[in-house]
Write a protein that holds these residues in place. Structure first.
Motif, PDB file in Angstrom:
ATOM      1  N   ALA A 291       0.856  -1.200   0.000  1.00  0.00           N
ATOM      2  CA  ALA A 291       0.000   0.000   0.000  1.00  0.00           C
ATOM      3  C   ALA A 291       0.891   1.249   0.000  1.00  0.00           C
ATOM      4  O   ALA A 291       0.636   2.218  -0.717  1.00  0.00           O
ATOM      5  CB  ALA A 291      -0.921   0.001   1.216  1.00  0.00           C
ATOM      6  N   PHE A 292       1.965   1.197   0.771  1.00  0.00           N
ATOM      7  CA  PHE A 292       2.864   2.343   0.863  1.00  0.00           C
ATOM      8  C   PHE A 292       3.505   2.632  -0.499  1.00  0.00           C
ATOM      9  O   PHE A 292       3.545   3.772  -0.961  1.00  0.00           O
ATOM     10  CB  PHE A 292       3.930   2.068   1.930  1.00  0.00           C
ATOM     11  N   LYS A 293       3.970   1.570  -1.159  1.00  0.00           N
ATOM     12  CA  LYS A 293       4.617   1.766  -2.474  1.00  0.00           C
ATOM     13  C   LYS A 293       3.626   2.376  -3.471  1.00  0.00           C
ATOM     14  O   LYS A 293       3.975   3.273  -4.236  1.00  0.00           O
ATOM     15  CB  LYS A 293       5.125   0.435  -3.022  1.00  0.00           C
ATOM     16  N   VAL A 294       2.403   1.851  -3.463  1.00  0.00           N
ATOM     17  CA  VAL A 294       1.406   2.368  -4.406  1.00  0.00           C
ATOM     18  C   VAL A 294       1.123   3.840  -4.098  1.00  0.00           C
ATOM     19  O   VAL A 294       1.041   4.680  -5.006  1.00  0.00           O
ATOM     20  CB  VAL A 294       0.098   1.530  -4.333  1.00  0.00           C
ATOM     21  N   GLY A 295       1.033   4.171  -2.804  1.00  0.00           N
ATOM     22  CA  GLY A 295       0.792   5.567  -2.409  1.00  0.00           C
ATOM     23  C   GLY A 295       1.912   6.478  -2.871  1.00  0.00           C
ATOM     24  O   GLY A 295       1.674   7.590  -3.361  1.00  0.00           O
ATOM     25  N   VAL A 296       3.149   6.001  -2.742  1.00  0.00           N
ATOM     26  CA  VAL A 296       4.294   6.817  -3.161  1.00  0.00           C
ATOM     27  C   VAL A 296       4.262   7.031  -4.679  1.00  0.00           C
ATOM     28  O   VAL A 296       4.414   8.160  -5.171  1.00  0.00           O
ATOM     29  CB  VAL A 296       5.633   6.153  -2.736  1.00  0.00           C
ATOM     30  N   ILE A 297       4.024   5.960  -5.426  1.00  0.00           N
ATOM     31  CA  ILE A 297       4.007   6.087  -6.896  1.00  0.00           C
ATOM     32  C   ILE A 297       2.897   7.048  -7.322  1.00  0.00           C
ATOM     33  O   ILE A 297       3.089   7.946  -8.140  1.00  0.00           O
ATOM     34  CB  ILE A 297       3.807   4.712  -7.576  1.00  0.00           C
ATOM     35  N   ASP A 298       1.723   6.859  -6.734  1.00  0.00           N
ATOM     36  CA  ASP A 298       0.580   7.682  -7.125  1.00  0.00           C
ATOM     37  C   ASP A 298       0.853   9.165  -6.844  1.00  0.00           C
ATOM     38  O   ASP A 298       0.580  10.029  -7.681  1.00  0.00           O
ATOM     39  CB  ASP A 298      -0.658   7.203  -6.360  1.00  0.00           C
ATOM     40  N   SER A 299       1.422   9.456  -5.674  1.00  0.00           N
ATOM     41  CA  SER A 299       1.676  10.859  -5.330  1.00  0.00           C
ATOM     42  C   SER A 299       2.790  11.433  -6.208  1.00  0.00           C
ATOM     43  O   SER A 299       2.739  12.596  -6.627  1.00  0.00           O
ATOM     44  CB  SER A 299       2.085  10.994  -3.860  1.00  0.00           C
ATOM     45  N   PHE A 300       3.799  10.599  -6.492  1.00  0.00           N
ATOM     46  CA  PHE A 300       4.898  11.039  -7.352  1.00  0.00           C
ATOM     47  C   PHE A 300       4.360  11.448  -8.732  1.00  0.00           C
ATOM     48  O   PHE A 300       4.701  12.510  -9.260  1.00  0.00           O
ATOM     49  CB  PHE A 300       5.922   9.905  -7.472  1.00  0.00           C
ATOM     50  N   VAL A 301       3.490  10.610  -9.291  1.00  0.00           N
ATOM     51  CA  VAL A 301       2.959  10.925 -10.626  1.00  0.00           C
ATOM     52  C   VAL A 301       2.153  12.224 -10.575  1.00  0.00           C
ATOM     53  O   VAL A 301       2.240  13.067 -11.481  1.00  0.00           O
ATOM     54  CB  VAL A 301       2.090   9.761 -11.169  1.00  0.00           C
ATOM     55  N   ALA A 302       1.397  12.413  -9.498  1.00  0.00           N
ATOM     56  CA  ALA A 302       0.583  13.625  -9.389  1.00  0.00           C
ATOM     57  C   ALA A 302       1.470  14.874  -9.365  1.00  0.00           C
ATOM     58  O   ALA A 302       1.212  15.853 -10.079  1.00  0.00           O
ATOM     59  CB  ALA A 302      -0.275  13.548  -8.128  1.00  0.00           C
ATOM     60  N   VAL A 303       2.545  14.804  -8.576  1.00  0.00           N
ATOM     61  CA  VAL A 303       3.434  15.969  -8.483  1.00  0.00           C
ATOM     62  C   VAL A 303       4.131  16.207  -9.829  1.00  0.00           C
ATOM     63  O   VAL A 303       4.252  17.344 -10.309  1.00  0.00           O
ATOM     64  CB  VAL A 303       4.476  15.772  -7.351  1.00  0.00           C
ATOM     65  N   MET A 304       4.550  15.126 -10.463  1.00  0.00           N
ATOM     66  CA  MET A 304       5.209  15.264 -11.766  1.00  0.00           C
ATOM     67  C   MET A 304       4.252  15.882 -12.793  1.00  0.00           C
ATOM     68  O   MET A 304       4.672  16.677 -13.637  1.00  0.00           O
ATOM     69  CB  MET A 304       5.681  13.904 -12.280  1.00  0.00           C
ATOM     70  N   ALA A 305       2.982  15.515 -12.717  1.00  0.00           N
ATOM     71  CA  ALA A 305       2.015  16.099 -13.655  1.00  0.00           C
ATOM     72  C   ALA A 305       1.985  17.617 -13.469  1.00  0.00           C
ATOM     73  O   ALA A 305       1.905  18.373 -14.437  1.00  0.00           O
ATOM     74  CB  ALA A 305       0.627  15.494 -13.443  1.00  0.00           C
ATOM     75  N   GLY A 306       2.081  18.056 -12.208  1.00  0.00           N
ATOM     76  CA  GLY A 306       2.123  19.498 -11.935  1.00  0.00           C
ATOM     77  C   GLY A 306       3.363  20.133 -12.537  1.00  0.00           C
ATOM     78  O   GLY A 306       3.313  21.230 -13.116  1.00  0.00           O
ATOM     79  N   ILE A 307       4.484  19.418 -12.403  1.00  0.00           N
ATOM     80  CA  ILE A 307       5.752  19.961 -12.932  1.00  0.00           C
ATOM     81  C   ILE A 307       5.693  20.049 -14.465  1.00  0.00           C
ATOM     82  O   ILE A 307       6.303  20.910 -15.084  1.00  0.00           O
ATOM     83  CB  ILE A 307       6.943  19.090 -12.466  1.00  0.00           C
ATOM     84  N   ILE A 308       4.927  19.163 -15.066  1.00  0.00           N
ATOM     85  CA  ILE A 308       4.792  19.219 -16.528  1.00  0.00           C
ATOM     86  C   ILE A 308       3.862  20.365 -16.932  1.00  0.00           C
ATOM     87  O   ILE A 308       4.156  21.126 -17.855  1.00  0.00           O
ATOM     88  CB  ILE A 308       4.217  17.883 -17.067  1.00  0.00           C
ATOM     89  N   ILE A 309       2.747  20.475 -16.219  1.00  0.00           N
ATOM     90  CA  ILE A 309       1.703  21.391 -16.676  1.00  0.00           C
ATOM     91  C   ILE A 309       2.016  22.866 -16.387  1.00  0.00           C
ATOM     92  O   ILE A 309       1.899  23.718 -17.269  1.00  0.00           O
ATOM     93  CB  ILE A 309       0.346  20.984 -16.057  1.00  0.00           C
ATOM     94  N   PHE A 310       2.438  23.199 -15.169  1.00  0.00           N
ATOM     95  CA  PHE A 310       2.515  24.626 -14.827  1.00  0.00           C
ATOM     96  C   PHE A 310       3.603  25.433 -15.518  1.00  0.00           C
ATOM     97  O   PHE A 310       3.330  26.556 -15.955  1.00  0.00           O
ATOM     98  CB  PHE A 310       2.501  24.827 -13.316  1.00  0.00           C
ATOM     99  N   PRO A 311       4.829  24.931 -15.625  1.00  0.00           N
ATOM    100  CA  PRO A 311       5.807  25.732 -16.363  1.00  0.00           C
ATOM    101  C   PRO A 311       5.303  26.060 -17.766  1.00  0.00           C
ATOM    102  O   PRO A 311       5.429  27.193 -18.235  1.00  0.00           O
ATOM    103  CB  PRO A 311       7.042  24.830 -16.407  1.00  0.00           C
ATOM    104  N   ALA A 312       4.682  25.060 -18.436  1.00  0.00           N
ATOM    105  CA  ALA A 312       4.175  25.317 -19.785  1.00  0.00           C
ATOM    106  C   ALA A 312       3.035  26.327 -19.743  1.00  0.00           C
ATOM    107  O   ALA A 312       2.999  27.275 -20.544  1.00  0.00           O
ATOM    108  CB  ALA A 312       3.721  24.001 -20.418  1.00  0.00           C
ATOM    109  N   VAL A 313       2.115  26.158 -18.794  1.00  0.00           N
ATOM    110  CA  VAL A 313       0.979  27.068 -18.704  1.00  0.00           C
ATOM    111  C   VAL A 313       1.449  28.499 -18.428  1.00  0.00           C
ATOM    112  O   VAL A 313       0.962  29.461 -19.027  1.00  0.00           O
ATOM    113  CB  VAL A 313       0.004  26.598 -17.597  1.00  0.00           C
ATOM    114  N   PHE A 314       2.431  28.649 -17.555  1.00  0.00           N
ATOM    115  CA  PHE A 314       2.900  29.989 -17.204  1.00  0.00           C
ATOM    116  C   PHE A 314       3.736  30.630 -18.307  1.00  0.00           C
ATOM    117  O   PHE A 314       4.109  31.791 -18.210  1.00  0.00           O
ATOM    118  CB  PHE A 314       3.659  29.965 -15.865  1.00  0.00           C
TER     119      PHE A 314
END
Ligand code: PHE
Length: 461
Positions: free
Chosen positions: A256-279
């Motif tokens: 459960a911990f590993k899945v939680g880490v992967i899921d949160s990592f992907v979410a943060v990475m999605a932010g890193i992809i989206i916002f620099p481009a949006v800004f």
């Protein structure tokens, strides 16, 4: 526990089961909801709260579902029946299967849109490589209101999932997850690095990560809890069904911990992809379909101004990423009713998968049409698509989560919980005790709050 000697398959490898479960978790919740919610709600301050919610709410509930699934070693509907004869608790699993099926019917429609956008991006229909630049809003609206096209893409996506599910747990789900998830991580990294080269990189990252504790209200905490819950695919039968394929020596809390880490990592990475481009553009970020299908194609067209080829590659990879993320979630949703039909109605896997595919496509087609020709058909003021989203996300999901936490925390024999979480006493029991305390005294009440706030029962400023 493994009685009946049935030829039920287990995942063959630990990596495979972690990737498959993470594949279920990583989806639209990570890519179109998390980044914008974070940016608008205090950046790093919200992330801290989100991580706390994952730890104290999401992971205990995931461990609870793992416990039921692995212990009962059968599909979700049957699993709760096996562990309790009481009419209420034995129905919790049925609710999970039903919720999974329900959510699948509209989730596949959005996944179909992602597939269409992958094709559009590849064919340069967003004008990134030059040529006509479309009106992005008009493009999206004319696509979703088209009576046939979205249905065709939805069919293609569901059929891909169908052929994976039909091949079974090891040859289908596990094999595909072992290819698609690493591919997803690679694309994620490539996109994040490319985004850092856009002119708005600094402003975007500041927006995403700047901690602003003044934005945190009780409502934001509730939103973070709801997001953690949805993002980890809880209470829809997926996690419980997958756990029924776990082997005896799989560590449930660790997984459960590993899945939680992967899921949160992907979410943060999605932010890193989206916002620099949006800004790098003047486009205002907005969550949901309008971000991913209206704002982003425009952003990709503008943000890489001097490097159209890079913009083109980024746009194609981004929609490919979205297709992979939603496909692996659809696969997990597909498996829930398939396992149920196979085991409870003694259908062959091929037949059960076909029934699920057919029902999902028929209902999905109506959901899709409710954006266009059937838009005027409304129930309780919502079109079919919104109704499915609302009923499954705001009602069935919290209700299911609440009942699961009560069941595993209060009704299920504590020795069973302990036994499953510690693999019969062979692994540390400290985390097991912590999980069981949270399940009893915290998780049900937190979910009740999310539910009531989702229903608009109280409003906090
Ligand atoms: N967790 C998925 C997401 O973040 C949604 C989902 C829920 C998928 C339940 C499958 C089952 O998009």
């Amino acid at each position: 526990m493994r009685k009946n000697g049935s030829e039920r398959a287990d995942f063959a490898t630990k990596v495979g089961l972690v990737l498959a479960t993470a594949g279920s978790a990583v989806g639209l919740g990570n890519i179109w909801r998390f980044p914008v919610t974070t940016g608008n709600n205090g950046g790093a301050a919200f992330m801290l709260i989100y991580v706390a919610c994952v730890l104290v709410l999401g992971l205990p509930l995931m461990a609870a579902e793992f416990t039921v699934g692995r212990r009962a070693h059968t599909n979700t509907a049957q699993a709760y029946k096996k562990l309790s004869r009481h009419w209420l608790w034995s129905r919790v699993g049925q609710l999970g299967v039903f919720t999974g099926w329900f959510i699948m019917c509209y989730y596949v429609v959005v996944s179909g849109w992602a597939l269409d956008y992958l094709v559009d991006a590849s064919l340069n229909r967003f004008g990134i490589l030059g040529g006509d630049v479309p009106d992005y809003k008009g493009h999206f609206e004319s696509f979703v209101t088209n009576p046939y096209l979205p249905i065709v893409y939805t069919c293609v996506l569901v059929l891909i999932s169908h052929f994976v599910i039909v091949r079974g747990v090891k040859q289908g789900i596990e094999r595909v997850s072992k290819v698609l998830m690493p591919l997803l991580f690679v694309i994620l990294l490539v996109l994040a690095v490319s985004s850092l080269f856009t002119p708005g990189a600094k402003a975007g990252l500041t927006f995403l990560f700047r901690p602003d504790f003044t934005k945190i209200t009780f409502q934001t905490v509730l939103d973070a809890m709801g997001q953690a819950f949805y993002s980890l695919s809880l209470a829809m039968g997926c996690v419980c069904t997958y756990a029924s394929y776990f082997s005896k020596d799989t560590r449930l809390v660790g997984t459960a911990f590993k899945v939680g880490v992967i899921d949160s990592f992907v979410a943060v990475m999605a932010g890193i992809i989206i916002f620099p481009a949006v800004f790098s553009t003047n486009i205002l970020p907005n969550e949901g379909a309008s971000l991913v299908f209206i704002a982003l194609p425009n952003v990709f067209q503008q943000a890489f101004g001097g490097m159209p080829l890079l913009g083109y590659v980024v746009s194609v990879l981004f929609y490919f990423l979205l297709v992979i993320a939603t496909l692996t979630s659809v696969i997990s949703l597909h498996e829930v009713p398939t396992a149920y039909l196979t085991e409870n109605f003694r259908m062959s896997r091929a037949k059960a998968t076909t029934v699920v595919t057919a029902v999902c496509l028929s209902v999905g087609a109506f959901c899709s049409l409710s954006m266009g020709p059937l838009a005027s058909f409304k129930i309780a003021g919502r079109n079919l698509f919104d109704l499915f989203d609302f009923v499954s996300g705001q009602i069935m999901l919290p209700l299911g989560g609440f009942l699961i936490a009560l069941f595993v925390g209060w009704v299920l024999d504590r020795r069973i919980l302990h036994d499953e979480l510690t693999n019969g006493g062979t692994v540390s029991c400290r985390s097991s005790r912590f999980v069981s305390v949270l399940l009893r005294f915290f998780v049900p009440f937190a979910i009740l709050l999310i539910f009531l706030s989702g229903m608009g029962m109280f409003h906090i400023v």
